[in-house]
Design a protein around this motif. Structure first.
Motif, PDB file in Angstrom:
ATOM      1  N   ASP A   1      -4.704  18.505  20.728  1.00 11.90           N
ATOM      2  CA  ASP A   1      -5.437  18.030  21.903  1.00 11.90           C
ATOM      3  C   ASP A   1      -5.552  16.515  21.993  1.00 11.90           C
ATOM      4  N   GLY A   2      -5.032  15.793  21.016  1.00 13.94           N
ATOM      5  CA  GLY A   2      -5.064  14.332  21.052  1.00 13.94           C
ATOM      6  C   GLY A   2      -6.413  13.718  20.711  1.00 13.94           C
ATOM      7  N   ARG A   3      -7.390  14.536  20.313  1.00 18.95           N
ATOM      8  CA  ARG A   3      -8.710  13.994  20.012  1.00 18.95           C
ATOM      9  C   ARG A   3      -8.677  13.166  18.734  1.00 18.95           C
ATOM     10  N   VAL A   4      -9.348  12.004  18.741  1.00 21.56           N
ATOM     11  CA  VAL A   4      -9.478  11.187  17.543  1.00 21.56           C
ATOM     12  C   VAL A   4     -10.509  11.843  16.628  1.00 21.56           C
ATOM     13  N   VAL A   5     -10.072  12.191  15.410  1.00 21.71           N
ATOM     14  CA  VAL A   5     -10.943  12.890  14.460  1.00 21.71           C
ATOM     15  C   VAL A   5     -11.122  12.106  13.159  1.00 21.71           C
ATOM     16  N   GLY A   6     -10.649  10.867  13.132  1.00 20.61           N
ATOM     17  CA  GLY A   6     -10.832  10.053  11.944  1.00 20.61           C
ATOM     18  C   GLY A   6     -10.210   8.680  12.123  1.00 20.61           C
ATOM     19  N   TYR A   7     -10.529   7.799  11.197  1.00 23.69           N
ATOM     20  CA  TYR A   7      -9.972   6.443  11.259  1.00 23.69           C
ATOM     21  C   TYR A   7     -10.063   5.805   9.887  1.00 23.69           C
ATOM     22  N   ALA A   8      -9.211   4.822   9.683  1.00 20.15           N
ATOM     23  CA  ALA A   8      -9.286   3.978   8.487  1.00 20.15           C
ATOM     24  C   ALA A   8      -9.107   2.533   8.926  1.00 20.15           C
ATOM     25  N   ARG A   9      -9.915   1.655   8.348  1.00 16.02           N
ATOM     26  CA  ARG A   9      -9.742   0.209   8.532  1.00 16.02           C
ATOM     27  C   ARG A   9      -9.498  -0.393   7.169  1.00 16.02           C
ATOM     28  N   TYR A  10      -8.509  -1.260   7.080  1.00 16.59           N
ATOM     29  CA  TYR A  10      -8.068  -1.729   5.769  1.00 16.59           C
ATOM     30  C   TYR A  10      -7.366  -3.070   5.902  1.00 16.59           C
ATOM     31  N   ARG A  11      -7.139  -3.715   4.749  1.00 17.51           N
ATOM     32  CA  ARG A  11      -6.344  -4.937   4.651  1.00 17.51           C
ATOM     33  C   ARG A  11      -5.355  -4.776   3.518  1.00 17.51           C
ATOM     34  N   VAL A  12      -4.229  -5.441   3.602  1.00 19.40           N
ATOM     35  CA  VAL A  12      -3.208  -5.404   2.553  1.00 19.40           C
ATOM     36  C   VAL A  12      -3.080  -6.795   1.948  1.00 19.40           C
ATOM     37  N   ARG A  13      -3.119  -6.823   0.616  1.00 16.74           N
ATOM     38  CA  ARG A  13      -2.875  -8.093  -0.084  1.00 16.74           C
ATOM     39  C   ARG A  13      -1.516  -8.006  -0.770  1.00 16.74           C
ATOM     40  N   PRO A  14      -0.481  -8.633  -0.195  1.00 13.96           N
ATOM     41  CA  PRO A  14       0.832  -8.609  -0.833  1.00 13.96           C
ATOM     42  C   PRO A  14       0.800  -9.328  -2.175  1.00 13.96           C
ATOM     43  N   ASP A  15       1.546  -8.806  -3.137  1.00 17.93           N
ATOM     44  CA  ASP A  15       1.630  -9.451  -4.438  1.00 17.93           C
ATOM     45  C   ASP A  15       2.927  -9.022  -5.087  1.00 17.93           C
ATOM     46  N   TRP A  16       3.364  -9.832  -6.062  1.00 16.42           N
ATOM     47  CA  TRP A  16       4.614  -9.553  -6.770  1.00 16.42           C
ATOM     48  C   TRP A  16       4.422  -9.884  -8.242  1.00 16.42           C
ATOM     49  N   ASP A  17       5.076  -9.112  -9.088  1.00 14.98           N
ATOM     50  CA  ASP A  17       5.120  -9.428 -10.511  1.00 14.98           C
ATOM     51  C   ASP A  17       6.571  -9.282 -10.966  1.00 14.98           C
ATOM     52  N   PRO A  18       6.873  -9.522 -12.256  1.00 15.27           N
ATOM     53  CA  PRO A  18       8.281  -9.469 -12.681  1.00 15.27           C
ATOM     54  C   PRO A  18       8.972  -8.142 -12.390  1.00 15.27           C
ATOM     55  N   ALA A  19       8.193  -7.053 -12.256  1.00 15.68           N
ATOM     56  CA  ALA A  19       8.801  -5.748 -11.978  1.00 15.68           C
ATOM     57  C   ALA A  19       9.034  -5.508 -10.498  1.00 15.68           C
ATOM     58  N   GLY A  20       8.494  -6.377  -9.643  1.00 17.36           N
ATOM     59  CA  GLY A  20       8.676  -6.190  -8.212  1.00 17.36           C
ATOM     60  C   GLY A  20       7.359  -6.255  -7.468  1.00 17.36           C
ATOM     61  N   SER A  21       7.266  -5.523  -6.372  1.00 21.33           N
ATOM     62  CA  SER A  21       6.078  -5.563  -5.522  1.00 21.33           C
ATOM     63  C   SER A  21       4.876  -4.973  -6.254  1.00 21.33           C
ATOM     64  N   ALA A  22       3.689  -5.545  -5.998  1.00 19.47           N
ATOM     65  CA  ALA A  22       2.455  -5.077  -6.630  1.00 19.47           C
ATOM     66  C   ALA A  22       1.284  -5.299  -5.679  1.00 19.47           C
ATOM     67  N   GLY A  23       1.474  -4.931  -4.420  1.00 18.39           N
ATOM     68  CA  GLY A  23       0.456  -5.159  -3.407  1.00 18.39           C
ATOM     69  C   GLY A  23      -0.746  -4.243  -3.568  1.00 18.39           C
ATOM     70  N   VAL A  24      -1.824  -4.632  -2.905  1.00 14.98           N
ATOM     71  CA  VAL A  24      -3.091  -3.894  -2.977  1.00 14.98           C
ATOM     72  C   VAL A  24      -3.553  -3.572  -1.561  1.00 14.98           C
ATOM     73  N   VAL A  25      -3.995  -2.341  -1.359  1.00 18.96           N
ATOM     74  CA  VAL A  25      -4.624  -1.933  -0.100  1.00 18.96           C
ATOM     75  C   VAL A  25      -6.130  -1.884  -0.326  1.00 18.96           C
ATOM     76  N   ASP A  26      -6.863  -2.706   0.412  1.00 20.00           N
ATOM     77  CA  ASP A  26      -8.336  -2.694   0.353  1.00 20.00           C
ATOM     78  C   ASP A  26      -8.850  -1.881   1.543  1.00 20.00           C
ATOM     79  N   VAL A  27      -9.403  -0.724   1.263  1.00 17.08           N
ATOM     80  CA  VAL A  27      -9.916   0.150   2.311  1.00 17.08           C
ATOM     81  C   VAL A  27     -11.348  -0.248   2.621  1.00 17.08           C
ATOM     82  N   GLN A  28     -11.599  -0.667   3.833  1.00 17.47           N
ATOM     83  CA  GLN A  28     -12.954  -1.046   4.249  1.00 17.47           C
ATOM     84  C   GLN A  28     -13.733   0.182   4.701  1.00 17.47           C
ATOM     85  N   ASP A  29     -13.145   0.999   5.579  1.00 20.47           N
ATOM     86  CA  ASP A  29     -13.790   2.207   6.096  1.00 20.47           C
ATOM     87  C   ASP A  29     -12.743   3.312   6.171  1.00 20.47           C
TER      88      ASP A  29
END
Length: 411
Positions: free
Chosen positions: A218-246
């Motif tokens: 039915d297209g009804r909104v039944v949830g949401y997430a708000r977040y930010r991504v902090r890109p990061d890298w180390d010798p093995a490759g990508s190591a980003g972090v997702v900070d979930v606010q809500d």
């Protein structure tokens, strides 16, 4: 020079708030954050202590409604912006502000005062008890999977601008409020808090992102997430972090789909979320709860201002008929014996001359009020005394909430 305590005048707000920044370390807030709290400040409920033209102490309150067991929304003063300038500590200014404030709250007919404490050791002496706790997790998504609930394949996810998605998110939030004790109904303007995103506060993270969960049927909104991504890298490759606010959802399928989404964001290894409910279903979805590194800390502190009205405002998960002997030195109108009679349909609480069956302070009643702290555990710490055999178990069972109380955001 004598200190003057008075209600804040609108034209004094900048001086008053400058004092508050100084009391909390002196780091100026971002302009966006400052302007939001200027708009939210209820000057008629804000107090300042002045030494000449200098504000040296402050305390404020927001007009809230807090959900309690049974789903009612109870008027509550959201105590906030409490601070004393370093030059004026140890002069009794905080105690005087707490005295004036609780007297005003009582006169205004609010049965509860609530706060989040920068220093939790301060507020017990004013009758506040720690009623909710918050869960934090740091999840290694390279080693932790999710057991998704049935129906997640029937949920469609859509990235939107956080501003444009705000109304849909607020509808979901409003539906959740009466389901879980401790949540605050949004007062006008408070929806803007979730969108605060000053660049100076990002610490290398992306601007705020928002994803909506919609039912495909039915297209009804039944949830949401708000977040930010902090890109990061180390010798093995990508190591980003997702900070979930809500992250909120109306059903398990949407809830699982949203967590699956944040777990799967490319180039990230870690999902972090703070201020989650302590009984968050996420703990049952992860494949390895140890690697989620769960931990808790205190969140909302509750003060019963009108004890009888507060206890009558909620319902009780089991029948209860008990006489409390309550100590309350700071608000003596609450002190004495009260008979609480209630069940899942309602309650009455009135003064009585009958023999006391449980003895405790108002802070312990505040801690147990929302159903997340048991009277039995408080008794184990010597904070509740059973005077009639069986009274402790009866009352403790009655106070417990099916869902742990939770405060989703600060104030």
């Amino acid at each position: 020079m004598a200190h003057e305590t008075r209600v804040l005048r609108p034209e004094e707000w900048d001086v008053w708030y400058d004092h508050l920044e100084l009391a909390f370390g002196g780091v100026p807030e971002a302009a966006e954050e400052r302007e939001l709290y200027r708009s939210l400040t209820e000057t008629g409920r804000s107090l300042g202590v002045w030494d000449g033209e200098t504000c040296v102490a402050s305390a404020g309150a927001f007009t809230f409604r807090v959900s309690v067991p049974g789903g009612a929304l109870v008027p509550a003063a959201g105590v906030t912006m409490v601070g004393v300038t370093p030059t004026h500590r140890r002069r009794g200014l905080l105690g005087a502000l707490m005295r004036r404030q609780l007297d005003d709250i009582r006169a205004g007919g609010e049965p509860l005062a609530v706060l989040t404490a920068s220093d939790p050791a301060i507020y017990g002496r004013f009758g506040y008890g720690t009623a909710t706790y918050a869960l934090a997790v740091d999840i290694d998504t390279t080693r932790v999977g999710l057991r998704l609930p049935p129906g997640t394949d029937g949920v469609r996810l859509r990235l939107v601008d956080p501003e444009k998605g705000l109304a849909a998110c607020e509808e979901v939030y409003a539906e959740l409020v009466p389901r879980r004790p401790g949540m605050t109904a949004r007062q006008p303007g408070w929806e803007r808090q979730a969108l605060l995103d000053p660049e100076s506060n990002r610490a290398g993270r992306s601007p705020l992102k928002c994803v909506l969960a919609e039912r495909e049927t039915d297209g009804r909104v039944v949830g949401y997430a708000r977040y930010r991504v902090r890109p990061d890298w180390d010798p093995a490759g990508s190591a980003g972090v997702v900070d979930v606010q809500d992250l909120d959802a109306l059903d398990p399928a949407a809830y699982g789909a949203l967590w699956s989404y944040v777990f799967g964001i490319d180039l990230t290894w870690t999902v972090r979320a703070h201020k989650r409910p302590v009984d968050d279903p996420l703990l049952h979805l992860v494949s390895d709860v140890r690697r989620a590194r769960p931990r808790t800390r205190d969140s909302m502190h509750v003060r019963l201002v009108d004890l009888g009205a507060a206890l009558e405002a909620r319902t009780y998960g089991a029948p209860v008929d008990v006489v409390f002997e309550v100590a309350d030195a700071f608000c003596p109108w609450n002190a004495g014996r009260w008979r609480l009679t209630g069940d899942a349909k309602g309650a009455s609480c009135a003064r009585t001359g009958d023999p006391a069956e449980l003895a405790l302070s108002v802070a312990e009643l505040g801690a147990a009020y929302l159903g997340g702290v048991t009277l039995t555990s408080l008794a184990g710490a010597g904070l509740v005394t059973e005077l009639r055999p069986g009274a402790l178990a009866e009352a403790s069972r009655a106070f417990v909430s099916d869902l742990a109380p939770w405060l989703p955001h600060g104030f």
